[in-house]
Structures are given as structure tokens and as C-alpha cells.
Scaffold this motif. Structure first.
Motif, PDB file in Angstrom:
ATOM      1  N   LEU A 139      33.805  37.690  40.028  1.00 54.23           N
ATOM      2  CA  LEU A 139      34.627  38.516  40.922  1.00 54.23           C
ATOM      3  C   LEU A 139      34.421  38.130  42.384  1.00 54.23           C
ATOM      4  CD1 LEU A 139      34.185  41.972  39.154  1.00 54.23           C
ATOM      5  CD2 LEU A 139      36.288  40.629  39.307  1.00 54.23           C
ATOM      6  N   ALA A 140      33.190  37.766  42.739  1.00 55.17           N
ATOM      7  CA  ALA A 140      32.930  37.328  44.118  1.00 55.17           C
ATOM      8  C   ALA A 140      33.712  36.058  44.433  1.00 55.17           C
ATOM      9  CB  ALA A 140      31.431  37.092  44.317  1.00 55.17           C
ATOM     10  N   VAL A 141      33.767  35.146  43.467  1.00 51.24           N
ATOM     11  CA  VAL A 141      34.509  33.903  43.657  1.00 51.24           C
ATOM     12  C   VAL A 141      36.007  34.191  43.728  1.00 51.24           C
ATOM     13  CG1 VAL A 141      35.147  31.741  42.525  1.00 51.24           C
ATOM     14  CG2 VAL A 141      32.743  32.414  42.671  1.00 51.24           C
ATOM     15  N   ILE A 142      36.469  35.141  42.927  1.00 50.78           N
ATOM     16  CA  ILE A 142      37.881  35.535  43.000  1.00 50.78           C
ATOM     17  C   ILE A 142      38.209  36.034  44.408  1.00 50.78           C
ATOM     18  CG2 ILE A 142      39.573  37.248  42.220  1.00 50.78           C
ATOM     19  CD1 ILE A 142      38.263  37.058  39.443  1.00 50.78           C
ATOM     20  N   TRP A 143      37.312  36.826  44.970  1.00 54.16           N
ATOM     21  CA  TRP A 143      37.529  37.330  46.331  1.00 54.16           C
ATOM     22  C   TRP A 143      37.604  36.173  47.324  1.00 54.16           C
ATOM     23  CZ3 TRP A 143      34.383  37.328  50.807  1.00 54.16           C
ATOM     24  CH2 TRP A 143      34.871  38.102  51.866  1.00 54.16           C
ATOM     25  N   LEU A 144      36.712  35.181  47.182  1.00 53.48           N
ATOM     26  CA  LEU A 144      36.744  34.025  48.073  1.00 53.48           C
ATOM     27  C   LEU A 144      38.055  33.256  47.931  1.00 53.48           C
ATOM     28  CD1 LEU A 144      33.095  32.648  47.621  1.00 53.48           C
ATOM     29  CD2 LEU A 144      34.056  33.733  49.665  1.00 53.48           C
ATOM     30  N   ASN A 145      38.499  33.049  46.694  1.00 57.22           N
ATOM     31  CA  ASN A 145      39.763  32.342  46.474  1.00 57.22           C
ATOM     32  C   ASN A 145      40.939  33.132  47.031  1.00 57.22           C
ATOM     33  OD1 ASN A 145      39.727  29.792  44.440  1.00 57.22           O
ATOM     34  ND2 ASN A 145      37.954  31.083  44.075  1.00 57.22           N
ATOM     35  N   HIS A 146      40.896  34.436  46.838  1.00 55.46           N
ATOM     36  CA  HIS A 146      41.973  35.296  47.324  1.00 55.46           C
ATOM     37  C   HIS A 146      42.037  35.254  48.846  1.00 55.46           C
ATOM     38  CE1 HIS A 146      44.213  39.075  48.006  1.00 55.46           C
ATOM     39  NE2 HIS A 146      44.723  38.853  46.811  1.00 55.46           N
ATOM     40  N   LYS A 147      40.882  35.348  49.489  1.00 56.42           N
ATOM     41  CA  LYS A 147      40.828  35.289  50.942  1.00 56.42           C
ATOM     42  C   LYS A 147      41.342  33.953  51.467  1.00 56.42           C
ATOM     43  CE  LYS A 147      37.489  35.504  54.762  1.00 56.42           C
ATOM     44  NZ  LYS A 147      36.046  35.623  55.111  1.00 56.42           N
ATOM     45  N   ALA A 148      40.927  32.852  50.796  1.00 55.30           N
ATOM     46  CA  ALA A 148      41.366  31.517  51.227  1.00 55.30           C
ATOM     47  C   ALA A 148      42.873  31.366  51.095  1.00 55.30           C
ATOM     48  CB  ALA A 148      40.646  30.450  50.407  1.00 55.30           C
ATOM     49  N   ALA A 149      43.436  31.907  50.011  1.00 55.93           N
ATOM     50  CA  ALA A 149      44.889  31.807  49.818  1.00 55.93           C
ATOM     51  C   ALA A 149      45.630  32.586  50.893  1.00 55.93           C
ATOM     52  CB  ALA A 149      45.262  32.313  48.426  1.00 55.93           C
ATOM     53  N   PHE A 150      45.144  33.781  51.214  1.00 59.02           N
ATOM     54  CA  PHE A 150      45.869  34.631  52.160  1.00 59.02           C
ATOM     55  C   PHE A 150      45.743  34.154  53.608  1.00 59.02           C
ATOM     56  CE2 PHE A 150      46.830  37.458  48.806  1.00 59.02           C
ATOM     57  CZ  PHE A 150      47.852  38.276  49.262  1.00 59.02           C
TER      58      PHE A 150
END
Length: 233
Positions: free
Chosen positions: A74-85
Motif C-alpha cells: 500500500l505504501a508503494v501504491i501511494w508512491l506510484n499514485h503520487k508520482a502519477a498525479f
């Protein structure tokens, strides 16, 4: 929004309302924070006799492992989500739904995590096989939601900032597809070989997505070379 961003050409014939991505980011961060918090609820004190607490805590290691793996995921998902946005300038209704699809699937992660923890306590191999298969299905669905998200942005580059290559999100789609395939492979390995094989893959996949959380263009050199080769072909 800058004047330069306003001048970016929109796709012809599209008159749908656009919105700033700030609210979607804030809502997504809140959902991810809640889901991560829910993971902790399965960390319960062991039911032991007086003097047996240490042994009881040690026997709970599968629960700790399942929590750690899901938390990192989930932490990595947050990082990926932040990078995409950071690359998204504005959102339309289609992108809103694609983002909600990611949130819907990641909200399921505590469920298979709890199932794995509970079946590990029983020691029943048949149940453990089913548990890792369930985790694999949820993981594959989550990666599939990212594939939809990346594909939508690849088809609508006008939603991204000017400095973002129009092909950037098209090149991100293989990362999501790899996840779909590997999670399904992990589930099959857990069912037909042993659940520990699936568990190893579950631990390795977040590492891959963590390394590439800002995309191939900012990842390790071997990933950048691979992305560059794919782009030039």
C-alpha cells in the motif's frame, strides 16, 4: 493553472467539464491512509496461558509477515499514485472513474491479508492455498485498475502537464500488465506448488513497483535503457 497550460490544445470535440486534480489527490490520500490503518486491526494479542506470551507472539509470525507485505504494498501504491498525479494537469469524468477504480481495489487489500493471517494460524495447507489464491486475485485486480488508469491517460495526453511526454503513460502500461501476470502466476504457484512460493512473489512485487514508482525514466539505469529501447523501436 498557468497561462501556458491553458494554451495546451485539447482533443477536438471534447466539451466535458475538467477539474483540478487536487481534490482527487486529497481524497485518494485519505482512502489509502484509512486502508493502511485497517490493516492493524488484525494484529491481535495471542490467546495464551500465563508465561506463554513470548511463544504466542512468535507463533503469530505469519500475521506479522502478511501485515508487513500488505503495508509495503500500500505504501508503494501511494508512491506510484503520487508520482502519477504530479504529471496530471486536470481531470475529466473518465479519469475520475479510473482513479476510483484504483481506490476500490486497494480498499480490498486488508481482506485477503486477514484471510492469510487467519489460515496461517490453523496450519491447514488447503486453506492456505485458497488464501494465497484470493490475495493473488485481489493483487491482479489492483494492477488491472492501474492498467486502465494508465491506458486512459495514454489516450488523453491533453490531461497531463506540458512537460510530460505524450507517450509517458503508454510506456507505464507494461508495469501494470507485469503485475497482473505475476500475481496470477503467484496464485497458481501457491495452489499447485506451495503457498510459500506465492508469498515470495507477493514480497518481491512491491519492491519492483517501489523501484519504478516514478516511472522508468527516473528508475535504475537498466530500466531507463529498457524504456529507451522500447520507445525507439
Amino acid at each position: 493553472m498557468t497561462e501556458h497550460d491553458d494554451d495546451r490544445p485539447r482533443q477536438p470535440g471534447r466539451t466535458v467539464a475538467r477539474s483540478d486534480p487536487g481534490r482527487a489527490m486529497a481524497f485518494s490520500d485519505a482512502v489509502i491512509a484509512i486502508v493502511i490503518t485497517v490493516l492493524v486491526l488484525d494484529l491481535r494479542p495471542p490467546d495464551t496461558e500465563p508465561g506463554g506470551l513470548l511463544a504466542g507472539l512468535l507463533d503469530e509470525w505469519p500475521t506479522y509477515l502478511a501485515y508487513a507485505a500488505s503495508y509495503v504494498y500500500l505504501a508503494v501504491i501511494w508512491l506510484n499514485h503520487k508520482a502519477a498525479f504530479t504529471r496530471i494537469r486536470e481531470m475529466d469524468i473518465g479519469l475520475q472513474w479510473a482513479n476510483l477504480g484504483i481506490l476500490a481495489t486497494l480498499a480490498l487489500v486488508p481482506w485477503p491479508t486477514a484471510v492469510i493471517a487467519n489460515t496461517a494460524r490453523t496450519g491447514n495447507l488447503a486453506d492456505e492455498r485458497v488464501a494465497v489464491a484470493l490475495y493473488a486475485i485481489i493483487g491482479a485486480l489492483l494492477c488491472l485498475s492501474w492498467l486502465v488508469f494508465f491506458s486512459y491517460l495514454a489516450r488523453h495526453p491533453d490531461l497531463t502537464h506540458d512537460h510530460v511526454d505524450d507517450d509517458y503513460f503508454a510506456h507505464e502500461r507494461p508495469r501494470a500488465l507485469i503485475g497482473v501476470l505475476l500475481y496470477l502466476a503467484a496464485g497458481a504457484a501457491g495452489v499447485f506448488i506451495h503457498p510459500l512460493v506465492a508469498s515470495v512473489i507477493f514480497l518481491v512485487l512491491p519492491v519492483f513497483y517501489g523501484i519504478t514508482s516514478h516511472g522508468y525514466d527516473q528508475g535504475p539505469s537498466f530500466l531507463r535503457r529498457g524504456a529507451g529501447s522500447a520507445k525507439s523501436s
